[in-house]
Design a protein around this motif. Structure first.
Motif, PDB file in Angstrom:
ATOM      1  N   VAL A   1       6.559  12.800 -12.668  1.00 21.75           N
ATOM      2  CA  VAL A   1       6.626  11.536 -11.934  1.00 21.75           C
ATOM      3  C   VAL A   1       5.322  11.348 -11.176  1.00 21.75           C
ATOM      4  N   MET A   2       4.805  10.136 -11.206  1.00 21.81           N
ATOM      5  CA  MET A   2       3.603   9.814 -10.440  1.00 21.81           C
ATOM      6  C   MET A   2       3.987   8.933  -9.262  1.00 21.81           C
ATOM      7  N   ARG A   3       3.338   9.177  -8.135  1.00 22.35           N
ATOM      8  CA  ARG A   3       3.622   8.385  -6.937  1.00 22.35           C
ATOM      9  C   ARG A   3       2.386   7.570  -6.580  1.00 22.35           C
ATOM     10  N   VAL A   4       2.578   6.261  -6.439  1.00 26.70           N
ATOM     11  CA  VAL A   4       1.488   5.317  -6.181  1.00 26.70           C
ATOM     12  C   VAL A   4       1.718   4.644  -4.834  1.00 26.70           C
ATOM     13  N   LEU A   5       0.672   4.557  -4.032  1.00 27.08           N
ATOM     14  CA  LEU A   5       0.730   3.840  -2.757  1.00 27.08           C
ATOM     15  C   LEU A   5       0.013   2.511  -2.909  1.00 27.08           C
ATOM     16  N   HIS A   6       0.756   1.419  -2.767  1.00 29.66           N
ATOM     17  CA  HIS A   6       0.180   0.074  -2.831  1.00 29.66           C
ATOM     18  C   HIS A   6      -0.133  -0.410  -1.417  1.00 29.66           C
ATOM     19  N   ILE A   7      -1.302  -0.998  -1.254  1.00 28.00           N
ATOM     20  CA  ILE A   7      -1.724  -1.561   0.031  1.00 28.00           C
ATOM     21  C   ILE A   7      -1.827  -3.070  -0.114  1.00 28.00           C
ATOM     22  N   MET A   8      -1.058  -3.811   0.673  1.00 29.22           N
ATOM     23  CA  MET A   8      -1.184  -5.265   0.698  1.00 29.22           C
ATOM     24  C   MET A   8      -1.199  -5.717   2.156  1.00 29.22           C
ATOM     25  N   SER A   9      -1.959  -6.771   2.446  1.00 33.81           N
ATOM     26  CA  SER A   9      -2.096  -7.191   3.839  1.00 33.81           C
ATOM     27  C   SER A   9      -0.837  -7.872   4.352  1.00 33.81           C
ATOM     28  N   GLY A  10      -0.172  -8.645   3.511  1.00 33.75           N
ATOM     29  CA  GLY A  10       1.014  -9.357   3.954  1.00 33.75           C
ATOM     30  C   GLY A  10       1.912  -9.707   2.796  1.00 33.75           C
ATOM     31  N   TYR A  11       3.103 -10.181   3.127  1.00 32.70           N
ATOM     32  CA  TYR A  11       4.081 -10.562   2.107  1.00 32.70           C
ATOM     33  C   TYR A  11       3.973 -12.053   1.805  1.00 32.70           C
TER      34      TYR A  11
ATOM     35  N   ILE B   1       0.204 -11.366  -4.735  1.00 30.19           N
ATOM     36  CA  ILE B   1       0.085  -9.916  -4.635  1.00 30.19           C
ATOM     37  C   ILE B   1       1.450  -9.256  -4.490  1.00 30.19           C
ATOM     38  N   SER B   2       2.248  -9.725  -3.552  1.00 33.31           N
ATOM     39  CA  SER B   2       3.579  -9.137  -3.383  1.00 33.31           C
ATOM     40  C   SER B   2       4.451  -9.389  -4.604  1.00 33.31           C
ATOM     41  N   THR B   3       4.260 -10.535  -5.270  1.00 28.81           N
ATOM     42  CA  THR B   3       5.014 -10.817  -6.494  1.00 28.81           C
ATOM     43  C   THR B   3       4.623  -9.836  -7.599  1.00 28.81           C
TER      44      THR B   3
ATOM     45  N   HIS C   1      -3.446   2.203  -4.752  1.00 31.38           N
ATOM     46  CA  HIS C   1      -3.717   0.945  -5.441  1.00 31.38           C
ATOM     47  C   HIS C   1      -3.862  -0.127  -4.367  1.00 31.38           C
ATOM     48  N   CYS C   2      -5.102  -0.485  -4.087  1.00 25.95           N
ATOM     49  CA  CYS C   2      -5.413  -1.362  -2.959  1.00 25.95           C
ATOM     50  C   CYS C   2      -5.545  -2.809  -3.420  1.00 25.95           C
ATOM     51  N   HIS C   3      -4.786  -3.687  -2.784  1.00 24.30           N
ATOM     52  CA  HIS C   3      -4.822  -5.114  -3.110  1.00 24.30           C
ATOM     53  C   HIS C   3      -5.601  -5.891  -2.050  1.00 24.30           C
TER      54      HIS C   3
ATOM     55  N   THR D   1       2.039  -2.446   4.465  1.00 25.59           N
ATOM     56  CA  THR D   1       1.665  -3.836   4.740  1.00 25.59           C
ATOM     57  C   THR D   1       1.764  -4.087   6.238  1.00 25.59           C
ATOM     58  N   TYR D   2       1.084  -5.109   6.703  1.00 30.15           N
ATOM     59  CA  TYR D   2       1.162  -5.488   8.114  1.00 30.15           C
ATOM     60  C   TYR D   2       2.414  -6.312   8.421  1.00 30.15           C
TER      61      TYR D   2
END
Length: 389
Positions: free
Chosen positions: A9-19, A23-25, A95-97, A45-46
């Motif tokens: 299993v791989m674990r990924v951390l996604h970074i998004m500024s807001g919902y 990007i969130s979609t 994974h930075c957005h 996310t913030y």
């Protein structure tokens, strides 16, 4: 790397500024199908996020964590909140957005925790010819930062990748992960489609014969809503059919409402605000107008075609947004209101492909959530390791 019931299993951390927005979609839709491939998502996310978004992430085995915004709480508080999440797990990828200098900050913090892989995702494209010299210089500096920060070149389209990283990036070094959709929401049987169409039109005092044009997108300058208002004004002044419905929210709401009044378009143009689920909006339309000045991909055009609704869109939108079903008409960004109105009327007359044909086109272009999740998995397990700079 983790060993789970289904193997590695791989674990990924996604970074998004807001919902909210593309990007969130993107994260939500990939997450909805990724569990079968042994990929876990965490998201930072913030913003607060809806429970529906959190649940989709939790189904993968991950969770959503709120960061302290450095502009409100200061650098130390932000750093502590982000570090706390990275201390929870051993991440295979961040994974930075978020792009530019902010991505650089996240990269440095991730590296300090021993995370080896970090990518910046290209979601948008910028038309440099429309930028002032200082803005153009800033954009070019951001491109250099993004090339330095990201271990590979990834985005929703080739145009978006070139815009984020620079136009000298070779095609063979790009990895395109399309924004995807749930086809079940858009590929409706005839009875369901007609019922949704009737409900919307009855609620807004329309008949099935009324010519209805829609626009979808946040109320921001790049979406070019003022051109839509010019088309509506042309129709009013010439005594032509046409009711326009604008779905979306944003900073320009008050300005657009004022322009609607100044052009005497009350009743002819209706601003709906944010519409959810957006899939229910498409059956009400005869066609979609999509005059954006630039887009990373143009997911709304894909959604429209999936629903069987023709699209008139500006030629600045990537060609990947055309499913090849004969439902797309591309027009110059400089096209006048009369030209656009004629294109919309012609689009209404186009033959609508069957549900099976539309599904085949979505799968062919990897625009279903299942296909996008499969492609994302191949990227993580095979393409990314070989693409690492």
């Amino acid at each position: 790397m983790y060993i789970g019931r289904k193997g590695p299993v791989m674990r990924v951390l996604h970074i998004m500024s807001g919902y909210g927005g593309g990007i969130s979609t993107f994260i939500h839709n990939i997450a909805s199908s990724i569990q079968a491939y042994g990929i876990l998502f965490d998201v930072v996310t913030y913003d607060e996020v809806p429970e529906s978004f959190r649940q989709v992430i939790q189904v993968t085995g991950g969770d959503v964590y709120q960061l302290n915004n450095p502009k409100k709480h200061g650098w130390r508080s932000f750093k502590a909140s982000f570090t706390r999440v990275m201390d929870l797990y051993q991440y295979d990828l961040v994974h930075c957005h978020i792009a530019g200098y902010r991505a650089y900050i996240y990269k440095q913090l991730a590296q300090a925790k021993g995370i080896q892989r970090f990518v910046v995702h290209a979601h948008y494209s910028v038309n440099e010819s429309q930028l002032h010299p200082l803005e153009r210089l800033r954009h070019q500096i951001d491109q250099q930062v993004n090339r330095y920060v990201s271990d590979a070149y990834i985005g929703c389209s080739r145009m978006a990748i070139k815009s984020l990283y620079g136009y000298a990036i070779p095609n063979q070094q790009m990895m395109v992960i399309p924004n995807s959709i749930d086809p079940d929401e858009y590929l409706l049987d005839a009875a369901t489609f007609q019922a949704k169409r009737d409900t919307f039109r009855q609620n807004h005092g329309l008949t099935d014969d009324d010519f209805v044009i829609g626009q979808i997108g946040r109320l921001a300058p790049g979406k070019n809503h003022r051109l839509t208002l010019e088309v509506a004004s042309h129709a009013r002044l010439q005594g032509l059919a046409g009711r326009f419905f604008i779905a979306g929210a944003g900073a320009l709401e008050a300005d657009l409402q004022q322009e609607i009044r100044s052009r005497s378009l009350e009743g002819r143009v209706v601003m709906l605000g944010r519409v959810s689920p957006i899939a229910d909006f498409f059956p009400a339309l005869d066609c979609l107008i999509f005059p954006s000045k630039s887009e990373g991909l143009g997911t709304v055009a894909i959604e429209s075609q999936a629903a069987g609704i023709p699209v008139v869109m500006s030629n600045t939108i990537p060609r990947e947004a055309d499913l090849g079903l004969g439902l797309v008409k591309r027009t110059p960004l400089t096209a006048d209101a009369e030209t656009l109105y004629k294109a919309l009327k012609e689009a209404k007359q186009r033959n609508i492909p069957s549900v099976d044909q539309r599904m085949e086109a979505l799968e062919k272009h990897n625009y279903t959530n299942d296909e996008a999740a499969r492609l994302y998995t191949l990227y993580l397990r095979e393409a990314l390791p070989s693409a690492m700079k």
